[in-house]
Design a protein around this motif. Structure first.
Motif, mmCIF file in Angstrom:
data_model
loop_
_atom_site.group_PDB
_atom_site.id
_atom_site.type_symbol
_atom_site.label_atom_id
_atom_site.label_comp_id
_atom_site.label_asym_id
_atom_site.label_seq_id
_atom_site.Cartn_x
_atom_site.Cartn_y
_atom_site.Cartn_z
ATOM 1 N N TYR A 252 0.821 -1.199 0.000
ATOM 2 C CA TYR A 252 0.000 0.000 0.000
ATOM 3 C C TYR A 252 0.864 1.262 0.000
ATOM 4 N N ARG A 253 2.076 1.156 0.548
ATOM 5 C CA ARG A 253 2.929 2.332 0.664
ATOM 6 C C ARG A 253 4.277 2.088 0.003
ATOM 7 N N GLN A 254 4.769 3.090 -0.676
ATOM 8 C CA GLN A 254 6.024 2.946 -1.398
ATOM 9 C C GLN A 254 7.199 2.708 -0.460
ATOM 10 N N ARG A 255 7.172 3.342 0.708
ATOM 11 C CA ARG A 255 8.301 3.157 1.621
ATOM 12 C C ARG A 255 8.406 1.712 2.101
ATOM 13 N N ASP A 256 7.268 1.022 2.193
ATOM 14 C CA ASP A 256 7.299 -0.384 2.589
ATOM 15 C C ASP A 256 7.904 -1.243 1.477
ATOM 16 N N ALA A 257 7.570 -0.905 0.227
ATOM 17 C CA ALA A 257 8.153 -1.630 -0.898
ATOM 18 C C ALA A 257 9.669 -1.425 -0.937
ATOM 19 N N THR A 258 10.096 -0.189 -0.709
ATOM 20 C CA THR A 258 11.528 0.105 -0.677
ATOM 21 C C THR A 258 12.215 -0.661 0.440
ATOM 22 N N SER A 259 11.568 -0.721 1.589
ATOM 23 C CA SER A 259 12.114 -1.461 2.720
ATOM 24 C C SER A 259 12.250 -2.948 2.397
ATOM 25 N N ALA A 260 11.262 -3.496 1.679
ATOM 26 C CA ALA A 260 11.301 -4.919 1.329
ATOM 27 C C ALA A 260 12.490 -5.237 0.423
ATOM 28 N N ILE A 261 12.787 -4.334 -0.515
ATOM 29 C CA ILE A 261 13.947 -4.546 -1.389
ATOM 30 C C ILE A 261 15.225 -4.577 -0.560
ATOM 31 N N GLN A 262 15.331 -3.643 0.369
ATOM 32 C CA GLN A 262 16.540 -3.534 1.183
ATOM 33 C C GLN A 262 16.689 -4.695 2.157
ATOM 34 N N ARG A 263 15.570 -5.154 2.706
ATOM 35 C CA ARG A 263 15.633 -6.150 3.770
ATOM 36 C C ARG A 263 15.522 -7.591 3.302
ATOM 37 N N LEU A 264 14.797 -7.830 2.206
ATOM 38 C CA LEU A 264 14.482 -9.209 1.830
ATOM 39 C C LEU A 264 15.205 -9.705 0.591
ATOM 40 N N ASN A 265 15.840 -8.825 -0.173
ATOM 41 C CA ASN A 265 16.610 -9.285 -1.321
ATOM 42 C C ASN A 265 17.770 -10.155 -0.828
ATOM 43 N N GLY A 266 17.847 -11.383 -1.310
ATOM 44 C CA GLY A 266 18.891 -12.314 -0.891
ATOM 45 C C GLY A 266 18.552 -13.128 0.343
ATOM 46 N N VAL A 267 17.441 -12.809 0.989
ATOM 47 C CA VAL A 267 17.016 -13.555 2.179
ATOM 48 C C VAL A 267 16.270 -14.818 1.746
ATOM 49 N N GLU A 268 16.469 -15.903 2.488
ATOM 50 C CA GLU A 268 15.876 -17.175 2.107
ATOM 51 C C GLU A 268 14.413 -17.293 2.508
ATOM 52 N N LEU A 269 13.635 -17.885 1.613
ATOM 53 C CA LEU A 269 12.265 -18.295 1.890
ATOM 54 C C LEU A 269 12.127 -19.730 1.416
ATOM 55 N N GLN A 270 11.850 -20.626 2.332
ATOM 56 C CA GLN A 270 11.730 -22.053 2.033
ATOM 57 C C GLN A 270 12.975 -22.576 1.301
ATOM 58 N N GLY A 271 14.129 -22.152 1.804
ATOM 59 C CA GLY A 271 15.388 -22.680 1.303
ATOM 60 C C GLY A 271 15.931 -22.024 0.052
ATOM 61 N N ARG A 272 15.261 -20.989 -0.452
ATOM 62 C CA ARG A 272 15.733 -20.310 -1.662
ATOM 63 C C ARG A 272 15.999 -18.838 -1.369
#
Length: 282
Positions: A252-272
């Protein structure tokens, strides 16, 4: 905002056996003013919608609707146990009088929208959100004269047909000010952004790659919720119904999308290890 999951569960037990209750929270732990309740049977969930909407919990009137993220979209299945939610308070000022309407046909005018939404009550203003090129973005804002009418619109106009498309209606999370650029209810087309920015600009939607073949849209959405309020998550599938290993997540908010790129890029989900970037096709 002081309502706990136990308060919510105890209140919703008036409609039947509650399997699960959750109060949605921000990153800082504060309540978002809404929640999810899962009943043992679909019949009890339907009973909650019909009997507990507009009842009082902790001094605030609540509304209850079907949780569309459980029963529709992205391959999520409802079965016999259906989650329901929404105890956002409606009090004070213009709060709760506006609703967001999505999945509009691009040719839908503000007058079409206003006429349709009048079925729920007296509409003060209807506005079609437009992009910089003046074209409809397929969504709009409708402001009612009373909060009860807005609640009724959410309950009764959900999935009704307008110009050949089933619309979805939810509370306007950005309400509280005027409708910028909108002459909707009074005789204009309502150009410009709503409250300072377009809701579905490219910056709000992310492309997520390297998903496990087993990851569902629900698991994807739950993973990204740690960064903010997710509007929609989708896992792309091939003609055979199998995952193609990538998907999209819209905030819903652009700052949350930006945060997701910074925090979750390269982070594993179900082993990937996920690849997270702006969705260039949004």
């Amino acid at each position: 905002y002081e309502t706990s999951w136990q308060d919510l569960k105890d209140h919703m037990r008036n409609a039947g056996e509650v399997v699960f209750a959750e109060v949605m929270r921000e990153h800082d732990g504060r309540s978002k003013g809404c929640g999810i309740v899962e009943f043992a049977t679909a019949a009890e969930a339907e009973e909650a919608i019909s009997t507990l909407t507009d009842t009082e919990l902790k001094g605030r009137m609540i509304f209850v609707r079907e949780d569309r993220e459980i029963t529709s979209g992205g391959g999520g299945g409802g079965g016999g146990n259906v989650a329901f939610g929404g105890f956002q308070g409606r009090g004070g000022g213009a709060g709760g009088m506006s609703v967001y309407v999505g999945n509009l046909a691009y040719e839908t005018s503000w007058q079409d929208l206003k006429d349709h939404m009048r079925k729920a009550g007296n509409v003060d203003q209807a506005n079609i959100l437009q992009g910089p090129d003046g074209r409809s973005k397929g969504c709009g804002i409708v402001r009612y004269q009373r909060p009860q009418e807005a609640s009724r619109a959410i309950r009764e106009l959900q999935n009704t047909m307008l110009n050949g498309r089933p619309i979805f209606v939810r509370e306007d999370r950005e309400q509280g000010g005027s409708m910028h650029g909108g002459h909707g209810g009074g005789g204009g087309m309502g150009g410009g952004d709503h409250h300072g920015g377009p809701r579905h600009a490219a910056g709000y939607q992310l492309w997520v790659g390297n998903l496990s073949w087993d990851t569902t849209w629900r698991e994807l959405k739950d993973h990204f919720r740690q960064c903010g309020d997710v509007e929609r998550a989708e896992v792309m599938e091939g003609p055979d119904g199998q995952s193609r290993g990538f998907g999209t997540v819209r905030f819903y908010r652009q700052r949350d999308a930006t945060s997701a790129i910074q925090r979750l890029n390269g982070v594993e989900l179900q082993g990937r290890a996920l690849e997270v970037k702006p969705d260039a096709k949004a």
